[in-house]
Design an enzyme around this catalytic site. Structure first.
Site, PDB file in Angstrom:
ATOM      1  N   ARG A 108     -20.187  17.812   2.731  1.00 28.71           N
ATOM      2  CA  ARG A 108     -21.125  17.519   1.640  1.00 28.71           C
ATOM      3  C   ARG A 108     -22.224  16.544   2.099  1.00 28.71           C
ATOM      4  O   ARG A 108     -23.377  16.681   1.709  1.00 28.71           O
ATOM      5  CB  ARG A 108     -20.349  16.906   0.469  1.00 28.71           C
ATOM      6  CG  ARG A 108     -21.195  16.658  -0.770  1.00 28.71           C
ATOM      7  CD  ARG A 108     -20.400  15.887  -1.780  1.00 28.71           C
ATOM      8  NE  ARG A 108     -19.414  16.727  -2.420  1.00 28.71           N
ATOM      9  CZ  ARG A 108     -19.557  17.241  -3.642  1.00 28.71           C
ATOM     10  NH1 ARG A 108     -20.630  17.001  -4.342  1.00 28.71           N
ATOM     11  NH2 ARG A 108     -18.620  17.986  -4.162  1.00 28.71           N
ATOM     12  N   TYR A 217      -9.594  23.635   5.491  1.00 31.59           N
ATOM     13  CA  TYR A 217     -10.467  24.438   6.373  1.00 31.59           C
ATOM     14  C   TYR A 217     -11.131  23.517   7.391  1.00 31.59           C
ATOM     15  O   TYR A 217     -11.297  22.321   7.143  1.00 31.59           O
ATOM     16  CB  TYR A 217     -11.527  25.201   5.567  1.00 31.59           C
ATOM     17  CG  TYR A 217     -12.233  24.415   4.488  1.00 31.59           C
ATOM     18  CD1 TYR A 217     -13.327  23.601   4.779  1.00 31.59           C
ATOM     19  CD2 TYR A 217     -11.811  24.489   3.161  1.00 31.59           C
ATOM     20  CE1 TYR A 217     -13.985  22.892   3.792  1.00 31.59           C
ATOM     21  CE2 TYR A 217     -12.460  23.765   2.159  1.00 31.59           C
ATOM     22  CZ  TYR A 217     -13.544  22.977   2.479  1.00 31.59           C
ATOM     23  OH  TYR A 217     -14.188  22.268   1.496  1.00 31.59           O
ATOM     24  N   ASP A 294     -22.865  19.395 -13.282  1.00 30.53           N
ATOM     25  CA  ASP A 294     -21.664  18.901 -13.957  1.00 30.53           C
ATOM     26  C   ASP A 294     -21.978  18.195 -15.269  1.00 30.53           C
ATOM     27  O   ASP A 294     -21.129  18.132 -16.155  1.00 30.53           O
ATOM     28  CB  ASP A 294     -20.906  17.928 -13.044  1.00 30.53           C
ATOM     29  CG  ASP A 294     -19.987  18.641 -12.058  1.00 30.53           C
ATOM     30  OD1 ASP A 294     -20.012  19.889 -12.014  1.00 30.53           O
ATOM     31  OD2 ASP A 294     -19.237  17.953 -11.338  1.00 30.53           O
TER      32      ASP A 294
HETATM   33  C1  FAD Z   1     -11.730  18.305  -5.358  1.00 33.00           C
HETATM   34  C2  FAD Z   1     -13.046  19.001  -5.635  1.00 33.00           C
HETATM   35  C3  FAD Z   1     -13.465  20.039  -4.818  1.00 33.00           C
HETATM   36  C4  FAD Z   1     -14.663  20.713  -5.067  1.00 33.00           C
HETATM   37  N1  FAD Z   1     -15.031  21.742  -4.248  1.00 33.00           N
HETATM   38  C5  FAD Z   1     -16.174  22.411  -4.509  1.00 33.00           C
HETATM   39  C6  FAD Z   1     -16.569  23.490  -3.663  1.00 33.00           C
HETATM   40  O1  FAD Z   1     -15.884  23.800  -2.678  1.00 33.00           O
HETATM   41  N2  FAD Z   1     -17.720  24.158  -3.962  1.00 33.00           N
HETATM   42  C7  FAD Z   1     -18.512  23.821  -5.031  1.00 33.00           C
HETATM   43  O2  FAD Z   1     -19.558  24.462  -5.251  1.00 33.00           O
HETATM   44  N3  FAD Z   1     -18.149  22.793  -5.862  1.00 33.00           N
HETATM   45  C8  FAD Z   1     -17.021  22.087  -5.615  1.00 33.00           C
HETATM   46  N4  FAD Z   1     -16.661  21.044  -6.419  1.00 33.00           N
HETATM   47  C9  FAD Z   1     -17.513  20.710  -7.585  1.00 33.00           C
HETATM   48  C10 FAD Z   1     -18.715  19.880  -7.170  1.00 33.00           C
HETATM   49  O3  FAD Z   1     -18.311  18.737  -6.461  1.00 33.00           O
HETATM   50  C11 FAD Z   1     -19.519  19.467  -8.396  1.00 33.00           C
HETATM   51  O4  FAD Z   1     -19.585  20.514  -9.308  1.00 33.00           O
HETATM   52  C12 FAD Z   1     -20.936  19.071  -7.972  1.00 33.00           C
HETATM   53  O5  FAD Z   1     -20.893  17.932  -7.141  1.00 33.00           O
HETATM   54  C13 FAD Z   1     -21.812  18.799  -9.180  1.00 33.00           C
HETATM   55  O6  FAD Z   1     -23.079  18.402  -8.719  1.00 33.00           O
HETATM   56  P1  FAD Z   1     -24.013  17.534  -9.651  1.00 33.00           P
HETATM   57  O7  FAD Z   1     -25.253  17.278  -8.858  1.00 33.00           O
HETATM   58  O8  FAD Z   1     -24.107  18.138 -10.993  1.00 33.00           O
HETATM   59  O9  FAD Z   1     -23.208  16.156  -9.883  1.00 33.00           O
HETATM   60  P2  FAD Z   1     -22.680  15.096  -8.851  1.00 33.00           P
HETATM   61  O10 FAD Z   1     -22.447  15.669  -7.504  1.00 33.00           O
HETATM   62  O11 FAD Z   1     -21.535  14.411  -9.522  1.00 33.00           O
HETATM   63  O12 FAD Z   1     -23.901  14.062  -8.716  1.00 33.00           O
HETATM   64  C14 FAD Z   1     -24.207  13.173  -9.764  1.00 33.00           C
HETATM   65  C15 FAD Z   1     -25.020  12.024  -9.167  1.00 33.00           C
HETATM   66  O13 FAD Z   1     -25.462  11.193 -10.237  1.00 33.00           O
HETATM   67  C16 FAD Z   1     -25.248   9.837  -9.908  1.00 33.00           C
HETATM   68  N5  FAD Z   1     -25.094   9.134 -11.181  1.00 33.00           N
HETATM   69  C17 FAD Z   1     -24.046   9.181 -12.030  1.00 33.00           C
HETATM   70  N6  FAD Z   1     -24.281   8.416 -13.115  1.00 33.00           N
HETATM   71  C18 FAD Z   1     -25.509   7.867 -12.921  1.00 33.00           C
HETATM   72  C19 FAD Z   1     -26.301   6.970 -13.702  1.00 33.00           C
HETATM   73  N7  FAD Z   1     -25.881   6.510 -14.892  1.00 33.00           N
HETATM   74  N8  FAD Z   1     -27.519   6.607 -13.226  1.00 33.00           N
HETATM   75  C20 FAD Z   1     -27.984   7.097 -12.034  1.00 33.00           C
HETATM   76  N9  FAD Z   1     -27.245   7.935 -11.258  1.00 33.00           N
HETATM   77  C21 FAD Z   1     -26.035   8.316 -11.709  1.00 33.00           C
HETATM   78  C22 FAD Z   1     -23.988   9.874  -9.049  1.00 33.00           C
HETATM   79  O14 FAD Z   1     -23.881   8.706  -8.241  1.00 33.00           O
HETATM   80  C23 FAD Z   1     -24.206  11.139  -8.228  1.00 33.00           C
HETATM   81  O15 FAD Z   1     -24.937  10.890  -7.069  1.00 33.00           O
HETATM   82  C24 FAD Z   1     -15.467  20.345  -6.180  1.00 33.00           C
HETATM   83  C25 FAD Z   1     -15.048  19.294  -7.008  1.00 33.00           C
HETATM   84  C26 FAD Z   1     -13.861  18.624  -6.747  1.00 33.00           C
HETATM   85  C27 FAD Z   1     -13.437  17.505  -7.652  1.00 33.00           C
END
Ligand code: FAD
Length: 398
Positions: A108, A217, A294
């Protein structure tokens, strides 16, 4: 866009950066506000389906992503009790012929780096670390993000890409915290030389057992090995220590195949993540604020698609904002129409798959019977709705 009125993106995760890059490449002024002191500093392995590659193409980063990726030969599911192979999805030539793009695994941090570097080449994207959003105020003409240090930042619109515990979502919707499902995960990356030969495999392997699973993996061209152990526990919400976690794992996995126990020996048990999701909802926007990734549709990781969906969201939303020339109401509505049902299907199918992974007793026998006559063609057809991706161009300009 006037220089005084950028689009604000709260959260510099994979979804937030994908949106920033897609908008930045079209000339929009962007400020990404990230609460962590550094963008993308930590992370583990992540699987990416072929559906996300057209997004990378639109962001101009396909080659860079591929350079940092491993291409596993197959996705394999094994029975956690007897080690028998339950299902196999080849991800080699036949997969590429069917889905055009590859299935990859990547660190990642490396994926983050690719997105960050691309963002940094654009002067109209500002990346601001150590900025924690706590809420928003929308006065109709502009929106303000309130920050933890008491400040506020004005923008034309705000994209809440702040993940599972989204504060932007909390500002828009009156609801409780995400749904905890009683499972936790431990994640570890170990140097390849520490992995015993008996458990080393080059596929993406999932061991499914009664109330627990392990995924592993190789990463970084075989230099590292990624392991995730997930299990049901009544202590998930409690803070534990590595010794307590070790004892709990030994109890939980006591009937597991010896290879799984060898994998658990390699695990760093300091940190655990509580697994949760939410029910799908139809609306992710209000006024000048909108959610993605998310924050909008948190899902269980059974389909390994949460990050892929966040990236698809980011590109789709950016293209619609651009296509409507900043008519945010129109863009946000079209974005929801394009994305809600697809992401809801990921959420709901992930729940069904979660049960399938953890089948116990007679359900385990049913699981074996269910997949017994699956052919490669059948499996590819079942995955087509997801891996064929989305017709983005049509969405953005229709
Ligand atoms: C064990 C596990 C395995 C996974 N494996 C996979 C996989 O193989 N393939 C896949 O596609 N997905 C996978 N996922 C899901 C994936 O990690 C998430 O769906 C993805 O990271 C969501 O991306 P995002 O950008 O929406 O949120 P996030 O990656 O959670 O990013 C949110 C960002 O916002 C920041 N933030 C939070 N609150 C605030 C705030 N109040 N102010 C400013 N910044 C803030 C955080 O620090 C973070 O940088 C997995 C999840 C888990 C738990």
């Amino acid at each position: 866009m006037s220089a005084a009125n950028p689009i604000l993106i709260v959260g510099g995760g994979l979804g937030g950066l994908a949106a920033a890059l897609a908008l930045g490449r079209r000339g929009w002024r962007i400020r990404v506000l990230e609460e962590a002191p550094q963008f993308g500093a930590i992370g583990y392995g992540i699987q990416l389906g072929p559906n996300v590659f057209p997004m990378f193409g639109r962001l101009g980063i396909s080659e860079a992503v591929l350079r940092a990726s491993n291409l596993p030969p197959a996705l394999v599911m094994l029975d956690a009790l007897d080690g028998e192979e339950i299902a196999r999805i080849p991800t080699g030539d036949s997969f590429r012929r069917r889905f055009t793009h590859p299935y990859v695994v990547i660190h990642r941090v490396d994926l983050h780096q690719v997105l960050l570097e691309a963002c940094r080449t654009l002067a109209n994207i500002e990346l601001e670390a150590s900025v924690c959003a706590v809420g928003i105020e929308d006065d109709g003409d502009q929106v303000r993000v309130r920050t933890r240090d008491g400040g506020s930042i004005a923008g034309a619109a705000v994209i809440g890409a702040d993940g599972l515990g989204s504060c932007i979502r909390a500002s828009l919707l009156n609801e409780g915290p995400p749904r905890l499902i009683g499972y936790v995960a431990h994640r570890t990356i170990v140097p390849m030389e520490r992995v015993p030969h008996g458990v080393l495999r080059d596929e993406v392997v999932l061991w499914g057992g009664p109330g627990y699973h392990i995924v592993h993996y190789p990463l970084r061209h075989g230099a590292e090995f990624n392991i995730v152990a997930v299990f049901r526990t009544s202590t998930y919400a409690e803070k534990g220590d590595a010794r307590g976690h070790r004892e709990e794992l030994e109890r939980t996995y006591r009937d597991a195949h010896p290879a799984m126990k060898a994998l658990l020996e390699l695990m760093d048990l300091e940190r655990r993540w509580a697994i949760s999701d939410r029910d799908p909802i139809r609306h992710w926007h209000r006024g000048r604020a909108v959610l993605l990734g998310d924050a909008a549709h948190p899902t269980l990781q059974s389909l390994a698609q949460g990050a892929c969906m966040a990236i698809e969201d980011g590109v789709c939303l950016a293209e619609l904002i651009d296509a409507t020339r900043g008519d945010f109401q129109a863009a946000f509505q079209r974005y929801e129409s394009a994305r809600v049902v697809r992401t809801a299907r990921v959420q709901l199918d992930s729940r069904a798959l979660w049960e399938f992974y953890h089948a116990a007793g007679i359900a385990r026998d049913v699981r074996r019977l269910t997949v017994a006559d699956w052919t490669e063609e059948h499996v590819f057809n079942c995955l087509a709705w997801l891996y064929d991706g989305v017709p983005m161009g049509q969405t953005a300009h229709s």
